[in-house]
Design an enzyme around this catalytic site. Structure first.
Site, mmCIF file in Angstrom:
data_model
loop_
_atom_site.group_PDB
_atom_site.id
_atom_site.type_symbol
_atom_site.label_atom_id
_atom_site.label_comp_id
_atom_site.label_asym_id
_atom_site.label_seq_id
_atom_site.Cartn_x
_atom_site.Cartn_y
_atom_site.Cartn_z
ATOM 1 N N ASP A 1 -10.919 15.206 9.298
ATOM 2 C CA ASP A 1 -10.021 15.776 10.320
ATOM 3 C C ASP A 1 -9.251 14.641 10.994
ATOM 4 O O ASP A 1 -8.853 14.731 12.137
ATOM 5 C CB ASP A 1 -10.888 16.550 11.331
ATOM 6 C CG ASP A 1 -10.071 17.347 12.333
ATOM 7 O OD1 ASP A 1 -8.933 17.724 12.002
ATOM 8 O OD2 ASP A 1 -10.572 17.596 13.446
ATOM 9 N N LYS B 1 -7.249 17.150 6.815
ATOM 10 C CA LYS B 1 -6.053 17.461 7.615
ATOM 11 C C LYS B 1 -4.840 16.870 6.920
ATOM 12 O O LYS B 1 -4.883 15.749 6.408
ATOM 13 C CB LYS B 1 -6.213 16.867 9.011
ATOM 14 C CG LYS B 1 -5.017 17.198 9.841
ATOM 15 C CD LYS B 1 -5.025 16.989 11.291
ATOM 16 C CE LYS B 1 -6.041 16.412 12.135
ATOM 17 N NZ LYS B 1 -6.319 17.231 13.312
#
Ligand code: SAM
Length: 306
Positions: free
Chosen positions: A117, A157
């Protein structure tokens, strides 16, 4: 601005605190899992760029047997408060030494899932931010090629910027199924999404090599060099069912289920936040303040004397 205003503006921030998650990002991973059953059969996972740790919390609670025999390795540049069942490494995932340390934990027993992330500190210069984000994703992919078991899954991400087609093409080299997912808890106004890559299947003869960056620096997106079979357009999936809260809306403090609002403090305050120095300076009255002089056509930032 009162301490409740963020609770009103950002329903996922509020729900994260109420549910004991360290960050609202927990809902992104939970909603991705609802759509793709990412945790099914997973006992060993890597959480790259993990601080403050809400994805690690989710992983440590959801993977492994009901008795919780899952194994999670969490890595971040920043220090992270300990979490039960999570082994932590503090380091930069773009550095060889950190990558080697992560790989060491999976030698002989590879991971089922690698998540990332990671986000750079955004500069506001879109090209620079997208480039940095791509580098982070590729560093994560490089680590994944060393630790993932065949058939394993990688979730990272991604910024849907100019280079995104090249990134999808590179991911497609290693995974049989690649798509782009946007959980309801990720704001529509943000270019953030998540590449969900399932079925790790590197090309025959591929030898993972940490010293070789994967990004093709000769690629120029303006020339649209990816054409024909090399141009991969991946499916886009919105996830989190439509009854989930909309992350771009403000909600009244009493929720729709009738539950009464009660302020909840953050689950885990940051250990050494980057704004710590500014807070100390502010307390001492030494924080730079904006002063505007009539002689000066633009605002001048200067440090006011105490
Ligand atoms: N998933 C986390 C959670 O649920 O708590 C939130 C991650 S936060 C959005 C992004 C993180 O990426 C930050 O903690 C930052 O320190 C980390 N990061 C950025 N660049 C990094 C790098 N090169 N190596 C390791 N971590 C990095």
């Amino acid at each position: 601005m009162g301490r409740t205003s963020k609770d009103k503006r950002d329903v996922y921030y509020r729900l994260a605190k109420e549910n004991g998650w360290r960050a609202r990002s927990a809902f992104k991973l939970l909603q991705l899992n609802e759509e793709f059953q990412l945790f099914q059969g997973v006992t060993r996972a890597v959480d790259l760029c993990a601080a403050p740790g809400s994805w690690s919390q989710v992983l440590s609670q959801k993977i492994g047997s009901p008795q919780g025999s899952g194994h999670v390795v969490a890595v971040d540049l920043q220090a992270m408060a300990p979490l039960p069942g999570v082994l932590q490494i503090q380091g930069d995932i773009t550095q060889l030494s950190t990558a080697k340390e992560i790989i060491r934990h999976f030698e002989g027993c590879p991971a089922d899932l690698v998540v990332c992330d990671g986000a750079p500190d955004v500069t506001g210069l879109h090209d620079v931010d997208e480039y940095m984000q791509a580098q982070l994703l590729l560093a994560a992919l490089n680590i994944a090629t060393h630790v993932l078991k065949p058939g394993g899954c990688f979730v990272a991400k991604i910024f849907r910027g100019r280079d995104v087609t090249l990134i999808y093409s590179q991911l497609r080299v290693f995974f049989s199924n690649v798509l782009c997912a946007k959980p309801r808890s990720s704001r529509n106004s943000s270019i953030e999404a998540f590449a969900v890559c399932q079925g790790y299947d590197p090309p025959e003869g591929f030898l993972p090599d940490l010293t070789k960056p994967l990004l093709d620096h000769s690629y120029d997106p303006d020339l649209n060099q990816l054409d024909g079979p090399t141009r991969i357009i991946v499916p886009f999936v919105a996830c989190g069912d439509l009854s989930s809260y909309d992350s771009d809306r403000s909600y009244p403090l009493d929720l729709e289920d009738g539950s009464e609002y009660k302020y909840t403090p953050p689950t885990q305050p940051p250990i050494s936040p980057p704004y710590q120095e500014a807070c100390t300076l502010k307390k001492k009255g030494r924080l730079a303040k904006e002063i505007c002089s009539q002689d000066c056509p633009v605002n001048t930032v200067d440090t006011l004397p105490q």
